[in-house]
Design an enzyme around this catalytic site. Structure first.
Site, PDB file in Angstrom:
ATOM      1  N   GLN A  67      -3.238   8.483  -1.791  1.00  0.00           N
ATOM      2  CA  GLN A  67      -3.839   9.579  -1.414  1.00  0.00           C
ATOM      3  C   GLN A  67      -3.215  11.026  -2.140  1.00  0.00           C
ATOM      4  OE1 GLN A  67      -6.570  10.039   0.744  1.00  0.00           O
ATOM      5  NE2 GLN A  67      -6.620  12.165   0.051  1.00  0.00           N
ATOM      6  N   LYS A 114     -10.461   6.356   6.313  1.00  0.00           N
ATOM      7  CA  LYS A 114     -10.647   5.410   5.406  1.00  0.00           C
ATOM      8  C   LYS A 114     -10.445   4.123   5.938  1.00  0.00           C
ATOM      9  CE  LYS A 114      -9.923   8.343   1.372  1.00  0.00           C
ATOM     10  NZ  LYS A 114      -9.196   9.000   0.314  1.00  0.00           N
ATOM     11  N   ASP A 151     -10.309   4.097  -6.967  1.00  0.00           N
ATOM     12  CA  ASP A 151     -10.532   5.606  -6.991  1.00  0.00           C
ATOM     13  C   ASP A 151     -11.116   5.667  -8.419  1.00  0.00           C
ATOM     14  OD1 ASP A 151     -10.606   7.417  -4.761  1.00  0.00           O
ATOM     15  OD2 ASP A 151      -8.270   7.595  -5.172  1.00  0.00           O
TER      16      ASP A 151
END
Ligand code: NAP
Length: 290
Positions: free
Chosen positions: A96, A52, A119
């Site tokens: 994460q 990322k 997200d």
């Protein structure tokens, strides 16, 4: 049969974002910024976080990796998220997952400001997605919708059958395809492990989205001719013929199902590359919002 090339489409999206970020910087403004928070040292998570970060750098986006050790308390993590919530250089916050067991994932997701939740996991954004309001769409489902759109695959009135009801893939993609808007407007069926006769449903699919997590689970006899197949699964299977001793396959038996399909995503190289591209797109959206 046409292969849906997620690598190519994700590269196109990244190019578009790169141009847009260059324009922002040329106006003397700071670029959009993303922080990825990693708790612990799970090897797969470390790889994802690095990917990322690299993807951000490649398009001129600012990014930080916040590495925390596995013993970090929930309270400490919440405090750090709060700092990023108030950091004007950071427009998107990604924690994460999975988190170590002593940390409540829901609490952590809910602590991210909805306008920085790139997200799309915050209940506020999930709710907006369900009622069809402007929101951050979670990245993998958003990537699926984008693939269908960029391949001009008709979705209006089509029967989309989703196999899988997870909060990160199955449920959000079903909700996206259901919306009364361009690139969606489908009739949607969602299946899961309690489905009595899965084939009964999958055979009706004009567009089949498999998000199960079981290698080669969808077989040729389970689909109809000309089906559009979106394979979300990423499964590692033993393969002594390869250097690593394993290879990645999807939830769909590609070799045989592709003979019946009109379009199909490969694994790897289908949905996978889209997830990061959509994360970057969401981060730019967050920047524009802020
Ligand atoms: P998950 O949370 O494990 O959900 C799997 C879903 O499949 C569940 O809803 C489960 O039903 C259903 N299922 C399992 N066995 C079934 C069966 N025999 N018949 C019908 N339904 C069945 O998995 P996930 O997080 O959604 O991920 C799914 C796959 O996509 C995994 O391989 C994952 O690695 C991959 N993935 C890829 C990306 C990407 O970027 N390409 C992103 C996310 C996930 P129940 O609800 O009844 O248990």
């Amino acid at each position: 049969m046409q292969i849906i090339d997620g690598k190519k489409i994700s590269a196109e999206i990244k190019e578009e974002l790169k141009t847009e970020i260059a324009r922002i910087i040329s106006e003397g403004k700071n670029p959009p910024g993303l922080v990825t928070i990693l708790v612990g040292d799970d090897p797969a998570s470390s790889v994802y976080v690095k990917m990322k970060n690299k993807a951000c750098a490649a398009i001129g986006m600012y990014s930080e990796i916040k590495k925390l050790d596995a013993e970090t308390t929930e309270e400490e993590l919440l405090k750090i998220i709060n700092e990023y919530n108030n950091n004007p250089k950071i427009h998107g916050i990604l924690v994460q997952l999975p988190l170590p067991k002593h940390i409540n994932e829901d609490k952590v997701i809910e602590s991210i400001l909805p306008k920085k939740d790139v997200d799309g996991f915050h209940p506020y954004n999930v709710g907006n997605l369900v009622i069809g309001k402007e929101t951050f769409k979670s990245c993998t489902p958003y990537g699926i919708v984008e693939l269908l759109r960029r391949y001009n695959i008709e979705t209006k009135g089509k029967h989309v059958v989703v196999v899988g009801r997870s909060n990160i893939v199955g449920k959000p993609v079903a909700n996206l395809m259901l919306q009364k808007e361009e690139g969606a407007n489908s009739v949607v069926t969602v299946c899961h492990s309690a489905a009595r006769d899965l084939s009964y449903f999958t055979k009706q699919a004009d567009i089949l989205i498999a998000a199960i997590g079981k290698a080669n689970f969808i077989t040729e006899d389970m689909v109809k001719e000309n089906v559009v197949v979106i394979d979300v699964g990423i499964n590692s299977i033993d393969d002594p013929a390869t250097k690593k001793g394993y290879r990645l396959v999807g939830d769909v038996d590609f070799e045989n199902v592709s003979k019946k399909a009109s379009y199909i995503t490969p694994v790897p190289g289908g949905v996978g590359p889209m997830t990061i591209a959509m994360l970057l797109k969401n981060t730019l959206q967050a920047y524009n919002l802020q």
